[in-house]
Enzyme design. Sequence first.
Site, PDB file in Angstrom:
ATOM      1  N   SER A 232       4.900   5.628  -6.079  1.00  0.00           N
ATOM      2  CA  SER A 232       6.338   6.247  -5.678  1.00  0.00           C
ATOM      3  C   SER A 232       7.403   5.533  -6.639  1.00  0.00           C
ATOM      4  CB  SER A 232       6.635   5.753  -4.382  1.00  0.00           C
ATOM      5  OG  SER A 232       7.922   5.803  -4.103  1.00  0.00           O
ATOM      6  N   HIS A 233       8.384   6.251  -6.705  1.00  0.00           N
ATOM      7  CA  HIS A 233       9.534   5.642  -7.632  1.00  0.00           C
ATOM      8  C   HIS A 233       9.965   4.287  -6.783  1.00  0.00           C
ATOM      9  CE1 HIS A 233       9.350   9.636  -9.387  1.00  0.00           C
ATOM     10  NE2 HIS A 233      10.337   9.032 -10.477  1.00  0.00           N
ATOM     11  N   SER A 234       9.752   4.077  -5.521  1.00  0.00           N
ATOM     12  CA  SER A 234      10.619   3.264  -4.904  1.00  0.00           C
ATOM     13  C   SER A 234       9.524   1.987  -4.412  1.00  0.00           C
ATOM     14  CB  SER A 234      11.069   3.560  -3.821  1.00  0.00           C
ATOM     15  OG  SER A 234      11.314   2.580  -2.605  1.00  0.00           O
TER      16      SER A 234
END
Lengths: 219, 143
Positions: B20-22
């Site tokens: 994920s980007h986070s």
Amino acid sequence: MIDTARLKAWLRRYAELIHVHKDELTALDATIGDADHGTNMDRGMQAVLHILGDEEDANENIRPAELLKQVAMVLISKVGGASGPLYGTAFLRMAQAVGEKEQLNEEDIAQMFAAGLNGMKERGKADLGDKTMVDAYARAVSALSSSLAEGFPLKESLAQAISAAKEGSDQTIPLIARKGRASYLGERSRGHRDPGSLSTVYLFEAALVFAGEGEINHA
Amino acid sequence: MLEQGMDTPFLRPVGLVLVSHSQAIARGTRELAEQMAGGMVPIRDAGGTLEGAIGTDTMRVIAVIQDVLKLAEVAIVLMDLGSAYLSTETALEMLDKSFRSRVRLSTAPFVEGAIIAAVTASTGASVEEVLKEADAARFLPKQ
Ligand SMILES: Nc1ncnc2c1ncn2[C@@H]1O[C@H](COP(=O)(O)OP(=O)(O)O)[C@@H](O)[C@H]1O
Ligand SMILES: [Mg+2]
């Protein structure tokens, strides 16, 4: 002929251009993305500068392919956004394209950039008109090869490539983004320049050093 | 928990990698999925950049895929947004061939897909079954 030292000069110039235009790139990305393209590219190119070493004691004994591959790895590991794997893959393909050569002639340079384009397109699955860096890159590559094919010297051909990249970047403005984060905006992405198309303009602008132009003045 | 060493004679059929980007999304999704899988499925997360900012870290994706492949025959990778897909494909290109052939990418919705994949994998289902069930998560009604 262009050797590893010249390639390094190109990368230094690119790092400088990215650094100078960092806020501009980020501002464009703030409008249709997540406001980090300038920061991402600057982080990546500063890390590239780091592996280039000093101009004076630089160990120039690595081949162009090795240098391009190292740059690819740095961009892939440091950039953080989509532009990392995209430019990274472009540099990986450039490395493959130059093979074992120690010195690159004009045709090699054109082929190197063309191989980079293929890598970028393969990685991002974007084509002309998707409102990405490919819009600038692809036009620059065709301009460069056709200008060289018509017999123009490298300097003029690079100038052609730069204006083609700028045109490609300008042409992203009215488009709707079909790839990348901006594509989540749909219709709202219209009317704004794609940030990646501009960082690509600088990549070709920096390449003027291959023709002995636009070098950093170390006076 | 599945924390056996390299010499584990028994590999689970499927492990999961969550990109994920986070960092928070990747971790949180892993925690959710692990809870559902009752510790039967190796799951690793790769979220955010090296500095913990929003973005993806290709090198970390490579490392966690290698981790999962120590515990599972095949690693199924789930990704949140498009550029997580770019990083993962780049990671695949940089992985050793012998590892690469044991990785499958799933375009299932991230959270629901991860949970369903974990639950399905925990029953000892095949890779194809896990991929199919995860993909079907996009049609799963919320109520
Ligand atoms: N699939 C793709 N193919 C080609 N270029 C892309 C693609 N996705 C994104 N880009 C380019 O990347 C740029 C954004 O880079 P950056 O902001 O660094 O990454 P992110 O979008 O992950 O935040 C866009 O302006 C666009 O030019
Ligand atoms: Mg961005």
